[in-house]
Design a protein around this motif. Structure first.
Motif, PDB file in Angstrom:
ATOM      1  N   ASP A 262     -13.913  36.271  28.970  1.00  0.00           N
ATOM      2  CA  ASP A 262     -13.622  35.515  27.750  1.00  0.00           C
ATOM      3  C   ASP A 262     -13.660  36.404  26.506  1.00  0.00           C
ATOM      4  O   ASP A 262     -12.817  36.261  25.596  1.00  0.00           O
ATOM      5  CB  ASP A 262     -14.617  34.350  27.594  1.00  0.00           C
ATOM      6  CG  ASP A 262     -14.332  33.213  28.557  1.00  0.00           C
ATOM      7  OD1 ASP A 262     -13.222  33.192  29.134  1.00  0.00           O
ATOM      8  OD2 ASP A 262     -15.222  32.351  28.738  1.00  0.00           O
ATOM      9  N   VAL A 263     -14.613  37.318  26.464  1.00  0.00           N
ATOM     10  CA  VAL A 263     -14.730  38.211  25.303  1.00  0.00           C
ATOM     11  C   VAL A 263     -13.508  39.112  25.200  1.00  0.00           C
ATOM     12  O   VAL A 263     -12.970  39.339  24.108  1.00  0.00           O
ATOM     13  CB  VAL A 263     -16.018  39.049  25.406  1.00  0.00           C
ATOM     14  CG1 VAL A 263     -16.051  40.115  24.310  1.00  0.00           C
ATOM     15  CG2 VAL A 263     -17.255  38.157  25.296  1.00  0.00           C
ATOM     16  N   GLU A 264     -13.049  39.636  26.341  1.00  0.00           N
ATOM     17  CA  GLU A 264     -11.863  40.489  26.343  1.00  0.00           C
ATOM     18  C   GLU A 264     -10.631  39.712  25.915  1.00  0.00           C
ATOM     19  O   GLU A 264      -9.826  40.187  25.099  1.00  0.00           O
ATOM     20  CB  GLU A 264     -11.631  41.056  27.742  1.00  0.00           C
ATOM     21  CG  GLU A 264     -12.670  42.049  28.218  1.00  0.00           C
ATOM     22  CD  GLU A 264     -12.423  42.474  29.655  1.00  0.00           C
ATOM     23  OE1 GLU A 264     -12.633  43.667  29.958  1.00  0.00           O
ATOM     24  OE2 GLU A 264     -12.038  41.617  30.478  1.00  0.00           O
ATOM     25  N   ARG A 265     -10.466  38.513  26.460  1.00  0.00           N
ATOM     26  CA  ARG A 265      -9.305  37.691  26.132  1.00  0.00           C
ATOM     27  C   ARG A 265      -9.267  37.368  24.647  1.00  0.00           C
ATOM     28  O   ARG A 265      -8.222  37.487  23.989  1.00  0.00           O
ATOM     29  CB  ARG A 265      -9.324  36.399  26.951  1.00  0.00           C
ATOM     30  CG  ARG A 265      -8.175  35.442  26.645  1.00  0.00           C
ATOM     31  CD  ARG A 265      -8.332  34.137  27.396  1.00  0.00           C
ATOM     32  NE  ARG A 265      -9.626  33.524  27.167  1.00  0.00           N
ATOM     33  CZ  ARG A 265      -9.960  32.878  26.040  1.00  0.00           C
ATOM     34  NH1 ARG A 265      -9.079  32.771  25.055  1.00  0.00           N
ATOM     35  NH2 ARG A 265     -11.156  32.349  25.904  1.00  0.00           N
ATOM     36  N   LYS A 266     -10.413  36.976  24.100  1.00  0.00           N
ATOM     37  CA  LYS A 266     -10.474  36.625  22.680  1.00  0.00           C
ATOM     38  C   LYS A 266     -10.149  37.835  21.798  1.00  0.00           C
ATOM     39  O   LYS A 266      -9.408  37.722  20.808  1.00  0.00           O
ATOM     40  CB  LYS A 266     -11.862  36.077  22.336  1.00  0.00           C
ATOM     41  CG  LYS A 266     -11.977  35.610  20.890  1.00  0.00           C
ATOM     42  CD  LYS A 266     -13.351  35.015  20.605  1.00  0.00           C
ATOM     43  CE  LYS A 266     -13.464  34.555  19.154  1.00  0.00           C
ATOM     44  NZ  LYS A 266     -14.806  34.005  18.836  1.00  0.00           N
ATOM     45  N   ALA A 267     -10.679  39.003  22.168  1.00  0.00           N
ATOM     46  CA  ALA A 267     -10.424  40.214  21.376  1.00  0.00           C
ATOM     47  C   ALA A 267      -8.944  40.578  21.394  1.00  0.00           C
ATOM     48  O   ALA A 267      -8.373  40.956  20.363  1.00  0.00           O
ATOM     49  CB  ALA A 267     -11.258  41.375  21.910  1.00  0.00           C
TER      50      ALA A 267
ATOM     51  N   GLU B 220      -6.334  38.488  21.947  1.00  0.00           N
ATOM     52  CA  GLU B 220      -5.567  37.493  21.210  1.00  0.00           C
ATOM     53  C   GLU B 220      -5.731  37.673  19.706  1.00  0.00           C
ATOM     54  O   GLU B 220      -4.749  37.593  18.948  1.00  0.00           O
ATOM     55  CB  GLU B 220      -5.980  36.089  21.639  1.00  0.00           C
ATOM     56  CG  GLU B 220      -5.551  35.740  23.063  1.00  0.00           C
ATOM     57  CD  GLU B 220      -5.945  34.338  23.477  1.00  0.00           C
ATOM     58  OE1 GLU B 220      -6.604  33.636  22.671  1.00  0.00           O
ATOM     59  OE2 GLU B 220      -5.591  33.932  24.600  1.00  0.00           O
ATOM     60  N   GLU B 221      -6.956  37.930  19.264  1.00  0.00           N
ATOM     61  CA  GLU B 221      -7.184  38.118  17.831  1.00  0.00           C
ATOM     62  C   GLU B 221      -6.451  39.355  17.319  1.00  0.00           C
ATOM     63  O   GLU B 221      -5.863  39.344  16.234  1.00  0.00           O
ATOM     64  CB  GLU B 221      -8.684  38.234  17.548  1.00  0.00           C
ATOM     65  CG  GLU B 221      -9.429  36.914  17.709  1.00  0.00           C
ATOM     66  CD  GLU B 221     -10.925  37.049  17.442  1.00  0.00           C
ATOM     67  OE1 GLU B 221     -11.409  38.203  17.361  1.00  0.00           O
ATOM     68  OE2 GLU B 221     -11.603  36.007  17.324  1.00  0.00           O
TER      69      GLU B 221
END
Length: 325
Positions: free
Chosen positions: A249-254, A256-257
């Protein structure tokens, strides 16, 4: 009401006339042709009257087999409600076709002049990303005049500043390979990037800007390939596209942002594909494509299909978002 009036009242609206432009005067000509054919074929004939225009490698415009002087080609564009400029690379994706549409006063799908030019220029994109605090591979910018002064000390990737589909891109693992790599890149551009090799997973993020100012980000895609993702791997079927990319989740959010930040900072519109390397230290931006490959089997349509938006629906949305209201 007469029978004729009743029939007219219930008749479906006439299809919207749109132009699909493919080909182009650059090394991505054949890839652009494939994208344009796929786009034109996928547009619903009940909704769209498609005019297929091709730009030859010599820069000449055609409708079918008929050559068109530029003035006639512009007149054809002006006869349409919107243009889909499906031309990858220089003299197309770099804002050139957007500028032509702007001057002709025709609505068009995709990024505007400035965004296309900035995103096509890999050095400029790096500067924008760095200003946003987004990591990029350390690189040196060379010109033909200064290329001979570059001293190889470690493995690097050599690439033209403004080209696509991995044309002119070389992995240089030893000093003896450098002259040929520089020559191949300089054959396509008068500026060259020499980048440090980044070790990480290759993950693409697509962003769709909507007419109301919103942003849609479908599931990310990981490119898995034996070796590295060069031109042969891209178009020879040697790459495995995994959607959704297996990310924490942390990788995905980073990711996308970072993709959204770059998309907005460059001023992109429509669809763009933002390519990253995922490393233990976080995402590293590779490049931004404002007119990425666009057959049904290309990365961006596959990502949106995974989000429930079919190829035809994606194209319909892109066109309808730019139609005059």
């Amino acid at each position: 009401m007469t029978a004729t009036a009743a029939t007219a009242a219930t008749a479906p609206p006439a299809p919207t006339r749109v132009a699909v432009v493919g080909g182009g005067q650059n090394c991505e000509h054949e890839v652009s042709l494939a994208s344009a054919v796929a786009v034109a074929d996928a547009l619903d004939p009940a909704s769209y009257d498609v005019v297929r225009l091709t730009i030859g490698p010599d820069g000449a415009w055609r409708v079918g087999d008929r050559a068109l002087p530029l003035g006639e080609a512009v007149a054809v564009l002006q006869s349409c409600a919107a243009v889909l400029p499906v031309v990858h690379g220089p003299r197309g994706e770099d804002g050139t076709l957007a500028a032509l549409c702007e001057l002709a006063g025709v609505a068009y799908v995709g990024s505007g002049v400035a965004a296309g030019a900035l995103a096509m220029d890999k050095w400029a994109t790096k500067l924008v990303a760095q200003a946003l605090g987004i990591a990029t591979a350390p690189a040196v910018l060379l010109t033909a005049a200064g290329a001979a002064t570059y001293a190889w000390t470690h493995p690097v990737v050599v690439k033209p500043v403004a080209a696509g589909s991995s044309h002119g891109v070389s992995m240089v693992r030893e000093a003896a390979q450098l002259p040929d790599a520089l020559e191949a890149a300089l054959a396509l551009d008068d500026r060259v990037l020499v980048e440090d090799v980044v070790i990480g997973r290759e993950v693409d993020v697509a962003v769709l800007g909507t007419a109301d100012g919103g942003r849609l980000v479908p599931p990310a895609l990981e490119v898995v390939v034996d070796g590295w993702f060069d031109h042969e791997a891209k178009y020879g079927g040697g790459a495995d596209f995994r959607i959704p990319a297996p990310l924490e989740d942390v990788e995905r959010k980073a990711l996308e942002e970072a993709a959204l930040a770059v998309y907005d900072a460059l001023g992109c519109a429509g669809v763009a594909r933002v390519d990253f390397f995922v490393t233990p230290d976080g995402p590293v931006l590779n490049e931004v494509n404002t007119m990425p490959g666009f057959t049904a089997q290309s990365q961006v349509p596959k990502m949106f299909a995974a989000a429930g938006l079919s190829y035809a629906e994606l194209l319909d949305r892109l066109v309808r978002d730019v139609l005059p209201r």
